[in-house]
Structure formats: structure tokens, C-alpha cells
Design a protein around this motif. Structure first.
Motif, PDB file in Angstrom:
ATOM      1  N   ARG A   1       0.843  -1.208   0.000  1.00 22.15           N
ATOM      2  CA  ARG A   1       0.000   0.000   0.000  1.00 22.15           C
ATOM      3  C   ARG A   1       0.870   1.248   0.000  1.00 22.15           C
ATOM      4  O   ARG A   1       0.587   2.229  -0.677  1.00 22.15           O
ATOM      5  N   VAL A   2       1.955   1.196   0.769  1.00 23.17           N
ATOM      6  CA  VAL A   2       2.836   2.353   0.908  1.00 23.17           C
ATOM      7  C   VAL A   2       3.877   2.412  -0.215  1.00 23.17           C
ATOM      8  O   VAL A   2       4.242   3.482  -0.682  1.00 23.17           O
ATOM      9  N   PHE A   3       4.356   1.241  -0.647  1.00 25.83           N
ATOM     10  CA  PHE A   3       5.360   1.173  -1.712  1.00 25.83           C
ATOM     11  C   PHE A   3       4.834   0.295  -2.854  1.00 25.83           C
ATOM     12  O   PHE A   3       5.277  -0.846  -3.019  1.00 25.83           O
ATOM     13  N   PRO A   4       3.902   0.782  -3.655  1.00 26.81           N
ATOM     14  CA  PRO A   4       3.315  -0.053  -4.711  1.00 26.81           C
ATOM     15  C   PRO A   4       4.315  -0.455  -5.785  1.00 26.81           C
ATOM     16  O   PRO A   4       4.037  -1.357  -6.569  1.00 26.81           O
ATOM     17  N   GLU A   5       5.472   0.199  -5.831  1.00 29.43           N
ATOM     18  CA  GLU A   5       6.477  -0.142  -6.847  1.00 29.43           C
ATOM     19  C   GLU A   5       7.397  -1.282  -6.411  1.00 29.43           C
ATOM     20  O   GLU A   5       8.325  -1.661  -7.135  1.00 29.43           O
ATOM     21  N   LEU A   6       7.175  -1.835  -5.238  1.00 30.69           N
ATOM     22  CA  LEU A   6       8.029  -2.901  -4.728  1.00 30.69           C
ATOM     23  C   LEU A   6       8.099  -4.097  -5.673  1.00 30.69           C
ATOM     24  O   LEU A   6       7.118  -4.462  -6.309  1.00 30.69           O
ATOM     25  N   ARG A   7       9.264  -4.701  -5.729  1.00 25.85           N
ATOM     26  CA  ARG A   7       9.405  -6.024  -6.329  1.00 25.85           C
ATOM     27  C   ARG A   7       9.526  -7.000  -5.165  1.00 25.85           C
ATOM     28  O   ARG A   7      10.426  -6.876  -4.342  1.00 25.85           O
ATOM     29  N   VAL A   8       8.651  -7.943  -5.105  1.00 22.82           N
ATOM     30  CA  VAL A   8       8.606  -8.862  -3.970  1.00 22.82           C
ATOM     31  C   VAL A   8       9.220 -10.194  -4.382  1.00 22.82           C
ATOM     32  O   VAL A   8       8.735 -10.856  -5.303  1.00 22.82           O
ATOM     33  N   LEU A   9      10.280 -10.560  -3.696  1.00 22.30           N
ATOM     34  CA  LEU A   9      10.969 -11.817  -3.965  1.00 22.30           C
ATOM     35  C   LEU A   9      10.755 -12.745  -2.776  1.00 22.30           C
ATOM     36  O   LEU A   9      11.175 -12.444  -1.662  1.00 22.30           O
ATOM     37  N   ILE A  10      10.082 -13.864  -3.018  1.00 26.72           N
ATOM     38  CA  ILE A  10       9.762 -14.808  -1.957  1.00 26.72           C
ATOM     39  C   ILE A  10      10.681 -16.022  -2.078  1.00 26.72           C
ATOM     40  O   ILE A  10      10.675 -16.734  -3.079  1.00 26.72           O
ATOM     41  N   ALA A  11      11.501 -16.249  -1.057  1.00 26.08           N
ATOM     42  CA  ALA A  11      12.405 -17.393  -1.035  1.00 26.08           C
ATOM     43  C   ALA A  11      11.684 -18.580  -0.400  1.00 26.08           C
ATOM     44  O   ALA A  11      11.357 -18.550   0.781  1.00 26.08           O
TER      45      ALA A  11
END
Length: 259
Positions: free
Chosen positions: A108-118
Motif C-alpha cells: 500500500r505504501v510502496f506499490p512499486e516494490l518487487r517482492v521476492l519470496i524465497a
């Protein structure tokens, strides 16, 4: 869900971050050293990010763009203080696994995030966490029994399984077992997802780690090459894990692990 996916009107500051969230003990240090080799220290010290990191209540429905941008600024300021240097145009990796539970707020705060799930076999995750001898806090107190660990894992992964159905943000899952099987191939895939170029020396992360002060309780693992003896280690303890295996079976299936 729509609230969490809306973008703020003003996306300043422009420093782009990458959030990596996962349950603890996913063979994390192999990934950390692969993509976090330029960080000061060992990269494991927690950054107390004011605002975003401290919000524990549900996201309010009236979270304004002004409030969102205020949280963004507080976060970047906290990081700059921790690094004792401006972030500039550098790529930021925030590798705090306990923040998975608040991933909707981060997006919500950082919509540009790239989320990497290990990812790692859920049964190996539970076993590895159980074997850790670390000071207790509000999160790892769940490591004291297999029952509590299975519940903790399922709570975190239920959040991720829901969030990954959303549209409008970039994410990728990377498996511990794939990294062990072919470090160069998986390392390149992860690095390129982050918008960076793979360098062959990343596969020799352990050489630099030996010259650093490592604060993690698993410091020995980052000073040696990647090994495969921890893959499917849970089978040696299957009798003890038996009561929680039905709880973990769903996640094994969802993440592609054999049951």
C-alpha cells in the motif's frame, strides 16, 4: 483488497526498494549473499524503519496519500540513518522475514516494490527453525515447538498466497532447492528479476563472507560453498514431525513439493 492495491498520488521519494519476505530459515543466507553483497556489515542487522515497520494494526480504510507519503519518507530517513549515507539511486533490499505479515501494508505504501519470496520445502523450514539456538523475541518464540512453528508458517504463507493473487505489483518465487541444484542458473534468474546483471563472482559469495564479521547464528553457512545435505532433511525426523505434516501438506502442494 482494493485499498491495499491503490497507488498514492505522490510516489516521492524516488528511491526504489525491493522487499523480500519469507518465513525464517529458508536457506536465506545463500540468497542474501548472492544479491546483497554490497551491503555494509553482514546485511543481517535489522533496520528499525519508523512508520511502516512499526505499524501492527490493520490498514485503516482512510489512509490518505499524504499519510502514505509521510510513511515513505520516514522509512527512507530511517534507512539513511542506519547506513549513515544517503540512499541515492541505489537498489535497496529489505530482507526482514518477520514483515511478511504486514506485506499488504508495504504494498500500500510502496506499490512499486518487487517482492521476492524465497521458498523451501515447508517441512524443512519447520525443522530448521526448530533447531535454531537464538535469543527469543515475539516472532521466534514460535520456534519452540513443531505445533507452534506449523501454525506460524501457515499464518505467514496464507498471507502470501492471498497477496500473490493480486494484480499490479511484481513478484517472483525462488526455491532453495533450485539454488542448491544450479546456483548460477537460479542466481541469474533472481538477479535479473531485480533489474541487475549477474556477475560470476556472485557464485563465490563465501570468499568475501570469510573476510567479514557475520552476526547471524548461521554464520558458518555463509563462509562455505552451497551444499545440498540439508535438502529433504526433514525425512530423518519424519516420526517427530508426523503430528504437523497434515498442516504442512497444503503448502507443499501449493508450492510444488512432493507429498
Amino acid at each position: 483488497m482494493e485499498l491495499q492495491r491503490r497507488h498514492p498520488d505522490d510516489t516521492s521519494p524516488q528511491d526504489h526498494g525491493v522487499a523480500r519476505r519469507r518465513c525464517g530459515r529458508l536457506g536465506r543466507h545463500g540468497h542474501d549473499r548472492l544479491v546483497g553483497d554490497d551491503e555494509p556489515g553482514d546485511g543481517a542487522r535489522p533496520v528499525v524503519a519508523a512508520g511502516v515497520g512499526g505499524v501492527r494494526r490493520p490498514i485503516p480504510g482512510d489512509l490518505s496519500s499524504q499519510r502514505i507519503n509521510g510513511l515513505r519518507r520516514l522509512y527512507v530517513q530511517a534507512l539513511s540513518q542506519e547506513l549513515d549515507a544517503p540512499l541515492g539511486g541505489r537498489l535497496l533490499l529489505d530482507k526482514n522475514p518477520s514483515a511478511t505479515a504486514r506485506l499488504p501494508l508495504w504494498l500500500r505504501v510502496f506499490p512499486e516494490l518487487r517482492v521476492l519470496i524465497a521458498l523451501r520445502d515447508p517441512r524443512d523450514v519447520v525443522l530448521s527453525c526448530y533447531f535454531q539456538n537464538i535469543p527469543l523475541n515475539a516472532v521466534n518464540v514460535n520456534f519452540l515447538s513443531f505445533d507452534r512453528l506449523a501454525k506460524h508458517y501457515s499464518d505467514l504463507m496464507d498471507i502470501w498466497l492471498a497477496v500473490r493473487e493480486w494484480e499490479g505489483f511484481a513478484w517472483m518465487e525462488t526455491r532453495y532447492e533450485d539454488t542448491v541444484a544450479d546456483l548460477g542458473k537460479e542466481g541469474r534468474r533472481v538477479t535479473e528479476f531485480l533489474g541487475l546483471s549477474w556477475e560470476e563472482e556472485q557464485a563465490r559469495f563465501f570468499e568475501k563472507s570469510r573476510a567479514r564479521q557475520i552476526f547471524s547464528p548461521t554464520y558458518q553457512d555463509v563462509t562455505r560453498p552451497v551444499y545440498n545435505r540439508s535438502v529433504a532433511r526433514w525425512r530423518l525426523y519424519e516420526r517427530h514431525l508426523a503430528p504437523v505434516l497434515p498442516v504442512l501438506e497444503r503448502y507443499c502442494r501449493r508450492f510444488g513439493y512432493e507429498v
